[in-house]
Design an enzyme around this catalytic site. Sequence first.
Site, short mmCIF file in Angstrom:
data_model
loop_
_atom_site.label_atom_id
_atom_site.label_comp_id
_atom_site.label_asym_id
_atom_site.label_seq_id
_atom_site.Cartn_x
_atom_site.Cartn_y
_atom_site.Cartn_z
N SER A 33 0.80 -1.22 0.00
CA SER A 33 0.00 0.00 0.00
C SER A 33 0.83 1.27 0.00
O SER A 33 0.39 2.29 -0.51
CB SER A 33 -0.96 0.00 1.19
OG SER A 33 -0.24 -0.08 2.41
N HIS A 37 -5.52 -2.88 -2.93
CA HIS A 37 -5.15 -1.95 -4.00
C HIS A 37 -5.11 -2.63 -5.37
O HIS A 37 -4.69 -2.01 -6.35
CB HIS A 37 -3.80 -1.31 -3.69
CG HIS A 37 -3.82 -0.54 -2.41
ND1 HIS A 37 -4.30 0.75 -2.34
CD2 HIS A 37 -3.50 -0.89 -1.15
CE1 HIS A 37 -4.23 1.17 -1.08
NE2 HIS A 37 -3.76 0.19 -0.34
N LYS A 65 -11.96 1.44 -1.94
CA LYS A 65 -10.89 2.01 -2.77
C LYS A 65 -11.38 2.04 -4.22
O LYS A 65 -12.23 2.85 -4.54
CB LYS A 65 -9.60 1.24 -2.51
CG LYS A 65 -9.11 1.59 -1.08
CD LYS A 65 -7.96 0.82 -0.54
CE LYS A 65 -7.64 1.35 0.86
NZ LYS A 65 -6.89 0.42 1.68
C1 LIG Z 1 -6.88 0.27 3.15
C2 LIG Z 1 -6.30 -1.06 3.45
C3 LIG Z 1 -6.90 -1.93 4.37
C4 LIG Z 1 -8.06 -1.50 5.23
O1 LIG Z 1 -9.23 -1.40 4.51
P1 LIG Z 1 -10.39 -0.42 5.04
O2 LIG Z 1 -11.58 -0.87 4.32
O3 LIG Z 1 -9.94 0.96 4.69
O4 LIG Z 1 -10.48 -0.64 6.51
C5 LIG Z 1 -6.39 -3.19 4.53
N1 LIG Z 1 -5.30 -3.59 3.84
C6 LIG Z 1 -4.66 -2.77 2.97
C7 LIG Z 1 -3.47 -3.27 2.24
C8 LIG Z 1 -5.14 -1.49 2.77
O5 LIG Z 1 -4.50 -0.67 1.95
#
Ligand SMILES: *Cc1c(COP(=O)(O)O)cnc(C)c1O
Length: 415
Positions: free
Chosen positions: A178, A206, A268
């Site tokens: 990330s 992602h 996302k």
């Molecule tokens: C954003 C993210 C999460 C958490 O997801 P949310 O729905 O924002 O709680 C978990 N793992 C990774 C790699 C992320 O980038």
Amino acid sequence: MPFSELQNELNRRAAQGLLRSRRTLESPQSPHIVVEGKPYLAFCSNDYLGLANHPQLVAALQQSAAQYGVGAGAAHLVSGHFAMHQQLETELAAFVNKPAALLFSTGYMANLGVVQALVGKGDTVFADKLNHASLNDAMLLSRATVRRYRHGDMAQLAQLLEQAESGRKLVITDAVFSMDGDLAPLPELLALCEQHDAWLLVDDAHGFGVIGEQGRGSLFNRKSPPAPLFQRGVSADARVHHPPLQKGGRGDFDLNSPRIIYMATLGKAAGVSGAFVAAERVVIDTLINHARSYVYTTAAPPALAGALLESLRLIAQGDALRVHLQQLIAQLRGGLRDLPWPLMPSATAIQPLLIGDNRAALRLSDELRERGIWVAAIRPPTVPQGTARLRITLSAAHSAGDVTRLIEALHELAC
Ligand SMILES: *Cc1c(COP(=O)(O)O)cnc(C)c1O
């Protein structure tokens, strides 16, 4: 009350350039946002396909709210599991070619729930050192033995797997890291898991919607032509099933293994909120019974599931968006080649510019902001000491002109 202690800790953080604060958006999420009264060109959301404010998602949310109301009113296991949740789970499972799927309210909660439900005392979790904080928290909370391997170091992972005591083994990894944007070596990870009878939890926060044919995510990073998912003329209600993906072809990976537990977030690229886990039926049934962050929490509003059904359709039909995003990535990397700060090796929408010093990263982010451009500076502990960076994220909603503006501003600031 130890208020002064708390204040001293905050002051120490501030002195190191590490104090965090929030800015308030006064517009929808998009490349062009209004923050505290001022317009900015933004490169810091994870809204990779520009769906967060898509009119079809807004309409689907409104329609579903009119039909089902706002609150779910209870946990999934009590009376909060709605037809729309069920339909979304069925479609998500089919989309990633897994037997079953389960919705969670957030990705953070999904990771906590999965790891804690699958392993405990006497078991071992193996984790990449650059994994997301939610995976790190999940493994600590599970009380399993924790073994961390250097980022992407398969030789070290093999060694650690070799040394593991009896008990269950679970390897956990980001698929797209990330804060770095690089990819986990999924075929190699799976091979090691096969060899050592371990599970592989893939966090594709992602990758889902962005990578792979029709945006099906990092397990589908193959070159062969996609099988049609949503056929023309098929009604919304009848589009639940599609034939399994064909295997084989040049450059394919076959990552259709039952030992892979796939997790992806829906806030996302999918542009809404939430997350899902897709796996064998018995794994999903285990989560329904044992994942505490699933059992002991109110279900997400069913209308969100309605919006997500529409989002899934847009993702599947979004090849043109993904091609455009790839073009922006190439344009940015080409344009930033000769800056004093190196771009990190990434082929994804996450393009971090490595600055190093915390305050230097903050300063650059501030100087961009004065020019009307918003890029987040990421500092420790989110990233290792000495690797503060500008985390540039691109979205299919950016234009080539937007990217040119960022390239020109960074060249000005480099002088
Ligand atoms: C954003 C993210 C999460 C958490 O997801 P949310 O729905 O924002 O709680 C978990 N793992 C990774 C790699 C992320 O980038």
